[in-house]
Design a protein around this motif. Structure first.
Motif, mmCIF file in Angstrom:
data_model
loop_
_atom_site.group_PDB
_atom_site.id
_atom_site.type_symbol
_atom_site.label_atom_id
_atom_site.label_comp_id
_atom_site.label_asym_id
_atom_site.label_seq_id
_atom_site.Cartn_x
_atom_site.Cartn_y
_atom_site.Cartn_z
ATOM 1 N N ARG A 98 9.795 13.194 4.093
ATOM 2 C CA ARG A 98 11.018 12.397 4.128
ATOM 3 C C ARG A 98 12.204 13.236 4.614
ATOM 4 N NH1 ARG A 98 11.616 7.956 0.856
ATOM 5 N NH2 ARG A 98 10.176 8.840 -0.683
ATOM 6 N N LEU A 122 9.353 5.550 3.663
ATOM 7 C CA LEU A 122 7.941 5.893 3.798
ATOM 8 C C LEU A 122 7.054 4.717 3.409
ATOM 9 C CD1 LEU A 122 7.903 9.492 2.239
ATOM 10 C CD2 LEU A 122 8.524 8.771 4.571
ATOM 11 N N THR A 123 6.206 4.296 4.345
ATOM 12 C CA THR A 123 5.276 3.190 4.117
ATOM 13 C C THR A 123 3.850 3.703 4.192
ATOM 14 O OG1 THR A 123 6.835 1.626 5.128
ATOM 15 C CG2 THR A 123 4.546 0.898 4.892
ATOM 16 N N GLY A 124 3.035 3.296 3.221
ATOM 17 C CA GLY A 124 1.641 3.700 3.180
ATOM 18 C C GLY A 124 0.720 2.642 3.777
ATOM 19 N N VAL A 140 -4.014 5.195 -0.072
ATOM 20 C CA VAL A 140 -3.275 5.384 1.181
ATOM 21 C C VAL A 140 -3.939 6.488 1.991
ATOM 22 C CG1 VAL A 140 -1.099 6.309 2.115
ATOM 23 C CG2 VAL A 140 -1.053 4.573 0.309
ATOM 24 N N ILE A 146 5.971 7.162 -2.484
ATOM 25 C CA ILE A 146 6.466 6.535 -1.260
ATOM 26 C C ILE A 146 7.157 5.218 -1.582
ATOM 27 C CG2 ILE A 146 4.757 7.710 0.153
ATOM 28 C CD1 ILE A 146 3.085 5.200 0.194
ATOM 29 N N ASN A 192 6.922 7.268 8.554
ATOM 30 C CA ASN A 192 8.307 7.526 8.154
ATOM 31 C C ASN A 192 9.257 6.857 9.143
ATOM 32 O OD1 ASN A 192 10.779 8.558 7.404
ATOM 33 N ND2 ASN A 192 10.213 10.698 7.605
ATOM 34 N N VAL A 213 5.429 15.428 0.038
ATOM 35 C CA VAL A 213 5.937 14.112 0.424
ATOM 36 C C VAL A 213 7.461 14.136 0.549
ATOM 37 C CG1 VAL A 213 6.134 11.692 -0.275
ATOM 38 C CG2 VAL A 213 3.949 12.890 -0.513
ATOM 39 N N ILE A 233 0.784 7.708 6.122
ATOM 40 C CA ILE A 233 2.198 7.458 5.803
ATOM 41 C C ILE A 233 2.979 7.436 7.108
ATOM 42 C CG2 ILE A 233 4.278 8.384 4.709
ATOM 43 C CD1 ILE A 233 2.483 9.680 2.606
#
Length: 272
Positions: free
Chosen positions: A56, A100-102, A90, A77, A95, A52, A93
């Motif tokens: 990013r 970072l949004t799930g 989740v 995240i 970006n 993860v 993801i």
């Protein structure tokens, strides 16, 4: 058609305990068909935190998340879309410049399938499983009015936690009283330890009105084969796979593919 990979090509990926080819074929076919400068690659990892951080740090645009990482990525995240927040799992993801949004596109796919198959909301149902996929399926059903359900799992604590949160019943064994039965466990998945096993006993299959297996590969799981032989209505996991993959594509690219492009991409992705 995208000419070739270059320094501006956006990378999307997947993280799974057992990577498959569906996402890679499906997404890349749509990128090529629509002339988008994207490429998609499947990965596995023993270091989910490091993976993860890599998403990013390297500016990877999007990542599909499969078992066993759907819950483990949450503390790593920055934000959760309501589709993932209400479930606690989740599968996607996105970006946006390091933020970072799930999301959970499995949830969205299940809702779409119930509508497509015209499943009545008052149907009784039993769902096998209490993990990330089971949470997505159960939450989608309850949120859209399918409240007469039972969570079936061997782990008493996990099934009780999911059932209590959604106001459902729970049990160690499947109620044999008809309705819809849903497999949201890895039982029947190609390459798994229980690839040839049935996720429900034959009695439950024979008494069910609808049999829904979330396992997508193979399409003809032992559960689906048994249900077909018994003359039950069936909903297959590849339907979930295609619908959730389409939602992921839109989240990554901002482009809505037409139905024909999605149908062709699915045929390519599901080919042997």
């Amino acid at each position: 058609m995208t000419a070739r990979i270059n320094r501006d090509t956006k990378l999307c990926m997947s993280l799974s305990g057992r990577p498959g080819n569906f996402g890679t074929r499906f997404q890349n076919h749509l990128y090529e068909t629509l002339g988008l400068d994207f490429v998609y690659k499947a990965f596995t990892t023993q270091d989910i935190e490091g993976a993860v951080r890599g998403i990013r740090a390297l500016g990877i645009r999007g990542c599909a998340i499969s078992m066993p990482f759907k819950e483990a990525v949450i503390p790593l995240i920055d934000a959760l879309d309501p589709s993932a927040d209400s479930i606690g799992a989740v599968n996607t993801i996105v970006n946006d410049d390091g933020h970072l949004t799930g999301y959970n596109t499995d949830y969205l796919a299940v809702v779409a399938l119930m509508r497509r198959h015209e499943v009545p909301t008052d149907i009784r149902w039993a769902l096998a499983g209490a993990g990330g996929m089971a949470k997505a399926v159960a939450s989608a059903l309850v949120d859209y009015g399918y409240t007469n359900g039972t969570i079936v799992a061997r782990n008493a604590d996990k099934r009780a936690a999911l059932a209590d949160r959604l106001g459902l019943a729970h049990a160690a064994e499947t109620p044999g009283d008809g309705g819809m039965i849903i497999n949201a466990t890895p039982i029947g998945m190609a390459g798994g330890a229980e690839a040839e096993a049935l996720s429900f006993p034959m009695k439950a299959i024979e008494h069910a009105a609808i049999v829904f297996d979330v396992v997508a590969i193979p399409t003809e799981t032992p559960l689906i084969r048994a249900a077909r032989a018994a003359g039950r209505r069936i909903i297959t996991g590849d339907e979930v796979l295609v619908l959730q993959g389409r939602e992921q594509f839109v989240l990554y690219t901002g482009v809505q593919p037409d139905d024909e492009a999605v149908k062709t991409a699915a045929q390519v992705a599901l080919a042997p």
